[in-house]
Design an enzyme around this catalytic site. Structure first.
Site, PDB file in Angstrom:
ATOM      1  N   GLU A 117       0.844  -1.198   0.000  1.00 34.49           N
ATOM      2  CA  GLU A 117       0.000   0.000   0.000  1.00 34.49           C
ATOM      3  C   GLU A 117       0.876   1.243   0.000  1.00 34.49           C
ATOM      4  O   GLU A 117       1.970   1.225   0.571  1.00 34.49           O
ATOM      5  CB  GLU A 117      -0.831   0.018   1.297  1.00 34.49           C
ATOM      6  CG  GLU A 117      -2.261  -0.439   1.146  1.00 34.49           C
ATOM      7  CD  GLU A 117      -3.192   0.689   0.725  1.00 34.49           C
ATOM      8  OE1 GLU A 117      -2.801   1.547  -0.093  1.00 34.49           O
ATOM      9  OE2 GLU A 117      -4.321   0.689   1.221  1.00 34.49           O
TER      10      GLU A 117
ATOM     11  N   ASP B 163      -4.390   5.445   5.929  1.00 41.18           N
ATOM     12  CA  ASP B 163      -4.958   6.673   6.481  1.00 41.18           C
ATOM     13  C   ASP B 163      -6.025   6.253   7.495  1.00 41.18           C
ATOM     14  O   ASP B 163      -5.700   5.906   8.623  1.00 41.18           O
ATOM     15  CB  ASP B 163      -5.497   7.479   5.291  1.00 41.18           C
ATOM     16  CG  ASP B 163      -6.005   8.848   5.662  1.00 41.18           C
ATOM     17  OD1 ASP B 163      -5.497   9.427   6.634  1.00 41.18           O
ATOM     18  OD2 ASP B 163      -6.911   9.355   4.984  1.00 41.18           O
TER      19      ASP B 163
HETATM   20  P1  IMP Z   1      -7.759   4.886   3.859  1.00 40.74           P
HETATM   21  O1  IMP Z   1      -8.754   3.947   3.276  1.00 40.74           O
HETATM   22  O2  IMP Z   1      -8.447   6.058   4.531  1.00 40.74           O
HETATM   23  O3  IMP Z   1      -6.742   4.249   4.768  1.00 40.74           O
HETATM   24  O4  IMP Z   1      -7.011   5.574   2.674  1.00 40.74           O
HETATM   25  C1  IMP Z   1      -6.074   4.901   1.955  1.00 40.74           C
HETATM   26  C2  IMP Z   1      -5.975   5.490   0.569  1.00 40.74           C
HETATM   27  O5  IMP Z   1      -6.319   6.864   0.541  1.00 40.74           O
HETATM   28  C3  IMP Z   1      -4.540   5.411   0.120  1.00 40.74           C
HETATM   29  O6  IMP Z   1      -4.281   4.194  -0.548  1.00 40.74           O
HETATM   30  C4  IMP Z   1      -4.420   6.621  -0.760  1.00 40.74           C
HETATM   31  O7  IMP Z   1      -4.774   6.291  -2.088  1.00 40.74           O
HETATM   32  C5  IMP Z   1      -5.417   7.618  -0.208  1.00 40.74           C
HETATM   33  N1  IMP Z   1      -4.762   8.621   0.669  1.00 40.74           N
HETATM   34  C6  IMP Z   1      -4.800   8.698   2.010  1.00 40.74           C
HETATM   35  N2  IMP Z   1      -4.091   9.735   2.476  1.00 40.74           N
HETATM   36  C7  IMP Z   1      -3.567  10.336   1.387  1.00 40.74           C
HETATM   37  C8  IMP Z   1      -2.701  11.482   1.209  1.00 40.74           C
HETATM   38  O8  IMP Z   1      -2.252  12.173   2.141  1.00 40.74           O
HETATM   39  N3  IMP Z   1      -2.388  11.773  -0.081  1.00 40.74           N
HETATM   40  C9  IMP Z   1      -2.842  11.056  -1.154  1.00 40.74           C
HETATM   41  N4  IMP Z   1      -3.621   9.970  -1.031  1.00 40.74           N
HETATM   42  C10 IMP Z   1      -4.000   9.630   0.231  1.00 40.74           C
END
Ligand code: IMP
Ligand code: MG
Length: 175
Positions: free
Chosen positions: A98, A102
């Site tokens: 990954e 986030d």
């Molecule tokens: P999660 O599902 O909230 O954990 O987000 C994961 C996905 O969100 C990652 O694989 C990224 O594609 C996108 N993402 C999360 N934070 C960022 C950031 O700061 N910049 C760009 N993409 C992000």
């Protein structure tokens, strides 16, 4: 619409490359004597996966799953699959790769999707982690950098599709 430009550099290309080599060495030790299947979570992991895989000293296959949860810089909270693994992962040592964890929702969904393939083992490698934002209790086995809650671009990370190709990682906040 004018393209928003990246701001302050958060991780230089040199720092990223050093850390990627360290993680690859660790993975090579941990999986020594085994065959590894790296499954990149698209699109964000493509550069990290390319560098990580080339630094491994063990044999590895590469596959991908595609996940989409963001619109612009906002997570929609829903994960949509845009690509499925090209071949069966049954009985394989799978390492999901990954770009960033986030909220953890994408990883949580990816792990559920990959477990259904019945791999022999399943671990996670993420270049970046934002622990302050976590909503799902997911943990990566290999993490490049733990970072503060800022929206980042570069080295695969995008802002609405842009800036993925930068060799370094920069913040979008401020100027
Ligand atoms: P999660 O599902 O909230 O954990 O987000 C994961 C996905 O969100 C990652 O694989 C990224 O594609 C996108 N993402 C999360 N934070 C960022 C950031 O700061 N910049 C760009 N993409 C992000
Ligand atoms: Mg993204």
């Amino acid at each position: 619409m004018t393209l928003r430009k990246p701001g302050q550099t958060v991780l230089s290309a040199e720092r990223i490359q050093t850390r990627v080599q360290e993680i690859a060495a660790q993975i090579s030790r941990d999986y020594e004597g085994k065959e590894l299947t790296l499954v990149g979570v698209l699109k964000g992991s493509y550069i990290f996966l390319a560098d990580l895989s080339r630094a491994l000293t063990i044999h590895a296959q590469i596959d991908f799953i595609g996940a989409s949860s963001y619109e612009g810089s906002e997570s929609t909270g829903r994960v949509r699959w845009t690509a499925e693994p090209a071949s069966s992962l049954r009985g394989q040592h799978v390492l999901a790769v990954e770009d960033i964890i986030d909220t953890g929702r994408t990883l949580q969904a990816a792990l559920e999707r990959l477990k259904a393939e019945e791999p022999a083992s399943l671990r996670v490698c993420a270049l970046l982690s934002k622990p302050a934002r976590r909503e799902e209790a997911v943990k990566a086995d290999y993490v490049g950098f733990e970072i503060a809650d800022r929206f980042l671009v570069g080295y695969g990370l995008d802002y609405d599709g842009w800036h993925r190709q930068l060799p370094y990682i920069a913040a979008m906040d401020g100027e």
